[in-house]
Design an enzyme around this catalytic site. Structure first.
Site, short mmCIF file in Angstrom:
data_model
loop_
_atom_site.label_atom_id
_atom_site.label_comp_id
_atom_site.label_asym_id
_atom_site.label_seq_id
_atom_site.Cartn_x
_atom_site.Cartn_y
_atom_site.Cartn_z
N ARG A 156 22.99 -5.78 10.45
CA ARG A 156 24.08 -5.07 11.12
C ARG A 156 25.34 -5.25 10.30
O ARG A 156 25.64 -6.37 9.84
CB ARG A 156 24.31 -5.58 12.56
CG ARG A 156 23.29 -5.11 13.58
CD ARG A 156 23.31 -3.59 13.79
NE ARG A 156 22.28 -3.13 14.71
CZ ARG A 156 21.11 -2.60 14.33
NH1 ARG A 156 20.82 -2.45 13.07
NH2 ARG A 156 20.25 -2.18 15.24
N GLN A 203 29.49 3.12 13.04
CA GLN A 203 28.64 4.22 12.57
C GLN A 203 28.86 5.47 13.41
O GLN A 203 28.89 5.35 14.64
CB GLN A 203 27.18 3.80 12.62
CG GLN A 203 26.88 2.68 11.62
CD GLN A 203 25.39 2.31 11.55
OE1 GLN A 203 25.03 1.40 10.86
NE2 GLN A 203 24.54 2.99 12.28
N ASN A 216 9.94 -0.67 13.47
CA ASN A 216 10.37 -0.27 12.12
C ASN A 216 10.56 -1.47 11.19
O ASN A 216 11.29 -1.39 10.20
CB ASN A 216 11.63 0.60 12.18
CG ASN A 216 12.71 -0.03 13.03
OD1 ASN A 216 12.66 -1.23 13.31
ND2 ASN A 216 13.70 0.75 13.41
N HIS A 233 22.62 4.60 7.41
CA HIS A 233 21.66 3.80 8.19
C HIS A 233 20.34 4.57 8.35
O HIS A 233 20.18 5.36 9.28
CB HIS A 233 22.27 3.49 9.55
CG HIS A 233 21.50 2.47 10.33
ND1 HIS A 233 21.94 1.92 11.49
CD2 HIS A 233 20.29 1.89 10.11
CE1 HIS A 233 21.07 1.05 11.95
NE2 HIS A 233 20.04 1.03 11.12
P1 NAI Z 1 13.49 -10.73 15.31
O1 NAI Z 1 14.02 -11.02 16.67
O2 NAI Z 1 12.03 -10.66 15.09
O3 NAI Z 1 14.06 -11.81 14.28
C1 NAI Z 1 15.40 -12.19 14.25
C2 NAI Z 1 15.46 -13.61 13.71
O4 NAI Z 1 16.85 -13.94 13.53
C3 NAI Z 1 14.86 -14.64 14.66
O5 NAI Z 1 13.92 -15.44 13.96
C4 NAI Z 1 16.05 -15.43 15.13
O6 NAI Z 1 15.71 -16.79 15.38
C5 NAI Z 1 17.00 -15.28 13.94
N1 NAI Z 1 18.40 -15.55 14.27
C6 NAI Z 1 19.10 -15.17 15.36
N2 NAI Z 1 20.34 -15.66 15.31
C7 NAI Z 1 20.44 -16.37 14.17
C8 NAI Z 1 21.48 -17.14 13.57
N3 NAI Z 1 22.67 -17.30 14.17
N4 NAI Z 1 21.23 -17.73 12.39
C9 NAI Z 1 20.02 -17.62 11.79
N5 NAI Z 1 18.99 -16.92 12.32
C10 NAI Z 1 19.20 -16.30 13.49
O7 NAI Z 1 14.20 -9.36 14.86
P2 NAI Z 1 13.75 -8.36 13.70
O8 NAI Z 1 12.80 -7.37 14.22
O9 NAI Z 1 13.39 -9.15 12.50
O10 NAI Z 1 15.14 -7.59 13.45
C11 NAI Z 1 16.29 -8.29 13.02
C12 NAI Z 1 17.49 -7.36 13.05
O11 NAI Z 1 17.37 -6.37 12.04
C13 NAI Z 1 17.65 -6.55 14.34
O12 NAI Z 1 18.26 -7.29 15.37
C14 NAI Z 1 18.52 -5.40 13.88
O13 NAI Z 1 19.88 -5.75 13.98
C15 NAI Z 1 18.15 -5.24 12.41
N6 NAI Z 1 17.37 -4.01 12.18
C16 NAI Z 1 17.87 -3.06 11.31
C17 NAI Z 1 17.21 -1.88 11.12
C18 NAI Z 1 17.71 -0.85 10.16
O14 NAI Z 1 17.29 0.32 10.22
N7 NAI Z 1 18.59 -1.19 9.24
C19 NAI Z 1 15.96 -1.55 11.85
C20 NAI Z 1 15.46 -2.67 12.65
C21 NAI Z 1 16.17 -3.82 12.83
#
Ligand code: NAI
Length: 378
Positions: free
Chosen positions: A267, A296, A128, A320
């Site tokens: 989040r 939530q 997503n 959400h």
């Molecule tokens: P991803 O794993 O591809 O990217 C996450 C990025 O955050 C990585 O590049 C990582 O290095 C970076 N990161 C981790 N810890 C960090 C920190 N302390 N400081 C700076 N950067 C940091 O994950 P993706 O697919 O981009 O998703 C990210 C988040 O989005 C998910 O973990 C989820 O919580 C949220 N999400 C929300 C959705 C919604 O419906 N609102 C749906 C899908 C994801």
């Protein structure tokens, strides 16, 4: 490739905690993430002799979730209606071997506790990310252009252009920064580039490959305070883990430009509930928008539902749903089935989907040592 547990017996108990779709789910079968439509896998599991328990009832010791987890082999949850799998519940889940997140984001599972019990946690990576990236761009625009108060004015029957234009701006020429430049964060940068921002910045402990950085003309800033102080708009796109919980708090908010906009679709708990409310109300932030909440469903009196900036706008909060468009539901339902099918057959998983396995983190994204780049909160 990552090898996941080979199962010798065929009959397993699969527990799914999903949200109730009500009449909408009865009328719209593509609402797959609901208790009514059961991710489209109920018949498939039944035909293969497995038991499939589906419920939305997740809170308290007498809930279906907390009772059935004691015997389930597999747990399926979604971030939209999270079954919070605590260390205590993991201790009681004697048979649990696999947790699948139907979507992206597995912070509702105590990953360290899962590691101790060698439970595999997998999610449908990428399912997503476009859905969320589009929502982020929309949220940025609706804050910057002061859209919500303008629409509310029209519904009220009023027409006072100056009242909304006094706080409406162009995105062109602004500095936009993403905390996290992974799958979603990078797609946000790609989508923002055609708006001709002054600059695109990112804060991520993992630098982008040089060609990817050049393609979106983004600049990495390694110090959080320095990053925040340069942005007109900050968008949060990193996972929730021990290094990001409360990352945006009373102290870090002081580093924002006065009147900056903040969008959080990652989040809720990455942003401090009260600090954000106070920042919007004081005008330190011109607005806050997103779809994720620190618990939530959000309680009716959650301050983010109603916060307003001093000019009466600046709130773009929604439930959400950014990552659960009907297009996304098709992808994460298919992905959930694929993870489960591979596990039942003892086949290897797609490594991109595996969060923890064999007692360790398979991805850096959630690793507890991933503190902010400078190692401390500011
Ligand atoms: P991803 O794993 O591809 O990217 C996450 C990025 O955050 C990585 O590049 C990582 O290095 C970076 N990161 C981790 N810890 C960090 C920190 N302390 N400081 C700076 N950067 C940091 O994950 P993706 O697919 O981009 O998703 C990210 C988040 O989005 C998910 O973990 C989820 O919580 C949220 N999400 C929300 C959705 C919604 O419906 N609102 C749906 C899908 C994801």
């Amino acid at each position: 490739m990552v090898k996941v547990c080979t199962l010798l017996v065929s009959l397993v108990v699969v527990l799914a905690i999903l949200y109730d779709g009500g009449s909408a789910a009865e009328q719209e079968p593509r609402l797959l993430g609901t208790t009514e439509n059961k991710l489209g896998i109920a018949n498939w599991l039944k035909e293969n002799g497995h038991e499939f328990i589906v419920s939305s009832d997740k809170e308290g010791p007498n809930s279906v979730f907390q009772k059935e987890i004691e015997t389930a082999d597999v747990l399926i949850t979604t971030p939209f209606h999270p079954g919070y799998l605590t260390a205590d519940l993991i201790e009681r889940a004697k048979n649990l071997k696999l947790c699948i997140t139907a979507g992206v984001g597995s912070d509702h599972i105590d990953l360290n506790a899962a590691n101790k019990k060698k439970i595999t946690v997998a999610e449908v990576s990428g399912s997503n990310v476009v859905s969320v990236a589009e929502h982020v761009v929309m949220s940025i625009l609706l804050l910057v252009r002061n859209f919500v108060p303008a629409h509310e004015m029209i519904e009220r029957g009023d027409w006072q252009v100056s009242q909304v234009a006094r706080n409406a701006f162009d995105l062109e020429g602004k500095v936009v920064g993403t905390i996290g430049a992974g799958r979603i964060g990078y797609r946000v940068l790609q989508r923002l580039l055609p708006f001709d921002p002054k600059e695109l910045l990112y804060y991520d402990y993992a630098p982008l490959p040089a060609n990817a950085e050049q393609a979106v003309k983004a600049r990495r800033v390694e110090d959080l305070a320095e990053f925040l102080s340069q942005c007109d708009v900050v968008t949060v796109n990193c996972p929730l883990h021990e290094g990001t919980r409360g990352l945006i708090n009373k102290e870090t908010l002081k580093h924002f430009k006065k009147g900056a906009w903040l969008v959080n679709t990652a989040r809720g708990a990455i942003c401090d509930r009260i600090a954000v409310k106070e920042a919007v109300e004081s005008g330190q932030l011109n607005g806050y928008s997103g779809d994720v909440w620190d618990v939530q469903p959000a309680p009716r009196d959650h301050p983010w539902r109603t916060i307003k900036n001093p000019l009466g706008g600046g709130n773009g909060m929604v439930p959400h749903y950014s990552g659960t468009t009907l297009d996304a539901q098709a992808r994460y339902a298919n992905g959930t089935k694929d993870i489960l099918d591979r596990w039942l057959k003892g086949e290897e998983q797609n490594p991109a989907n595996v969060i923890v396995i064999n007692g360790d983190y398979a991805t850096k994204a959630y690793h507890p040592t991933n503190l902010p780049l400078d190692g401390q909160r500011k």
